[in-house]
Enzyme design. Sequence first.
Site, PDB file in Angstrom:
ATOM      1  N   HIS A  43      92.171  13.886  61.197  1.00 12.18           N
ATOM      2  CA  HIS A  43      92.660  15.151  60.644  1.00 12.18           C
ATOM      3  C   HIS A  43      93.447  14.973  59.358  1.00 12.18           C
ATOM      4  CE1 HIS A  43      96.344  14.225  63.219  1.00 12.18           C
ATOM      5  NE2 HIS A  43      96.931  14.638  62.103  1.00 12.18           N
ATOM      6  N   ARG A  67     101.589  16.463  41.155  1.00 12.20           N
ATOM      7  CA  ARG A  67     100.185  16.312  41.550  1.00 12.20           C
ATOM      8  C   ARG A  67     100.006  15.098  42.458  1.00 12.20           C
ATOM      9  NH1 ARG A  67      95.558  16.411  37.480  1.00 12.20           N
ATOM     10  NH2 ARG A  67      96.638  14.631  36.602  1.00 12.20           N
ATOM     11  N   ARG A  77      81.344  24.924  34.156  1.00  8.66           N
ATOM     12  CA  ARG A  77      80.017  24.303  34.064  1.00  8.66           C
ATOM     13  C   ARG A  77      79.368  24.089  35.418  1.00  8.66           C
ATOM     14  NH1 ARG A  77      80.972  19.452  29.561  1.00  8.66           N
ATOM     15  NH2 ARG A  77      81.575  20.810  27.802  1.00  8.66           N
ATOM     16  N   HIS A  93      85.582  17.117  53.518  1.00  9.28           N
ATOM     17  CA  HIS A  93      86.409  16.034  52.979  1.00  9.28           C
ATOM     18  C   HIS A  93      87.796  16.508  52.564  1.00  9.28           C
ATOM     19  CE1 HIS A  93      84.584  17.275  48.964  1.00  9.28           C
ATOM     20  NE2 HIS A  93      85.850  17.132  48.607  1.00  9.28           N
ATOM     21  N   GLU A 137      87.921  11.709  49.846  1.00  4.79           N
ATOM     22  CA  GLU A 137      87.575  11.614  48.419  1.00  4.79           C
ATOM     23  C   GLU A 137      88.782  11.096  47.646  1.00  4.79           C
ATOM     24  OE1 GLU A 137      86.630  14.492  44.541  1.00  4.79           O
ATOM     25  OE2 GLU A 137      86.564  15.350  46.567  1.00  4.79           O
ATOM     26  N   HIS A 187      99.859  14.269  55.586  1.00  3.78           N
ATOM     27  CA  HIS A 187      99.224  12.983  55.846  1.00  3.78           C
ATOM     28  C   HIS A 187      97.756  13.183  56.205  1.00  3.78           C
ATOM     29  CE1 HIS A 187     100.736  14.279  59.909  1.00  3.78           C
ATOM     30  NE2 HIS A 187      99.487  13.958  60.257  1.00  3.78           N
ATOM     31  N   GLU A 214      98.685   8.531  59.283  1.00  2.00           N
ATOM     32  CA  GLU A 214      99.072   8.504  60.693  1.00  2.00           C
ATOM     33  C   GLU A 214      98.025   7.724  61.485  1.00  2.00           C
ATOM     34  OE1 GLU A 214     100.469  11.653  64.184  1.00  2.00           O
ATOM     35  OE2 GLU A 214      99.101  12.328  62.609  1.00  2.00           O
TER      36      GLU A 214
END
Length: 318
Positions: free
Chosen positions: A11, A96, A130, A168, A231, A259, A305
Site C-alpha cells: 500500500h 516536492r 502534448r 502505481h 515509479e 510511506h 513500512e
Amino acid sequence: MTDPSTYKFNHTMLRVKDPKASLAFYQDKLGMTLIRTLDFPEAKFSLYFLAYDGANALNGGKEWTDREGLLELTHNYGTENDPEYKINNGNADPYRGFGHICVSVDNIDLVCDKLIDSGVKFQKKLTDGRQKDIAFALDPDGYWVELIWSRTAKVENVTDPSSYRLNHTMIRVTDPEKSLKFYQDVLGMKLLRTAEHEAAKFTLYFLGYNNDPNFVINSGVGVHNFEGVLELTWNWGTEKDPEFKGYHNGNDQPQGFGHICVTVDDLDAACERFEKLGVNWKKRLTDGRMKNVAFILDEDNYWVEVIQNEAIKKHANW
C-alpha cells in the site's frame, strides 16, 4: 530465511484532512472499496484501507496483507475542523517529493468525462498539453491522481470500476543509480519499464514484484494493467547538483504522503536481512510499542513500512 520474490508492494499511505470527503472521492468517484478500518482513539487517528475489490479486480477478495494496490488514508482527529490545516501534495516547491498515485481504467475518455461532470477538478485534462492519453484528477486534498488506459478492450459508453487498478505510486529521486540499487537489491523489486524523456530531461523507472518468467522489460505488455508498481522519477542532474537540497519525504513538515509498505514472508527474517544489508532504519521492530511494524529509509529518506504477509504466515503454520 526470507525470500524477496514473495514480497508485495502492499500500500501507499496518504494523510487526509477530512476522511468523509476523501472516502467519498475514492469510493464514489473512483470506484474503490473500503476493505479495512483501524481506529486508534487513544492516539487520536484512524486508518482507512481502500482497494479495487469487485468481480474483475486483480487482487479482489485476498487477505489484506497478501494484496497489492491498496491505498491507506490516515486521518488525525480534528484536522477536518482546523482552518489552518493543509495537506502538502508533494508537487509544489520547495516541498516536492511524492508525485502521484495512478489508476488505470478501461475507458479513459468516459471516465474522465464522468469525473468532470461530477465536479472533480483536474490538474491536467486529456485534452491539455502534448500527452493526450493521460490525465491528472485532484482529490479533495489536492493530491494528484493520474488516470491512464489499462490497454484492455474498450466498450463504447461502458466502464467497469471493478476492472480498475491502483497501478502505481510515483516518487521523485535524486540519484537513480542509488535508488534502483535500493529497490532492487534491498527490497527485491524488478525493473519493469524505463521511459526516457530527453526533451524534458527526465527519466521514469517502473519497478514491482513480477514473477512472470515470460515478462520482457520495456515490452509494454501488462504494465498498465498491473497493481503494485513503483515509479521513480529522475530529473536529470539532481545527483550532481551541489545546490540541490533533496526531496521532501512527506513526513517532515508540511506533511502529506507518509510511506509505501512492503509485506514480507517472514518479518523477523526480513528485518535481519535488511540489517545485514546495512539499511537505515526509521523504526526497528524492537522500537516503540508496535513490535509488528518496521520502517526503513530509502536513499531519499522516504519511509518504507515493512509488515508481515499474514496469508503466508498462516499457510506456513498449517
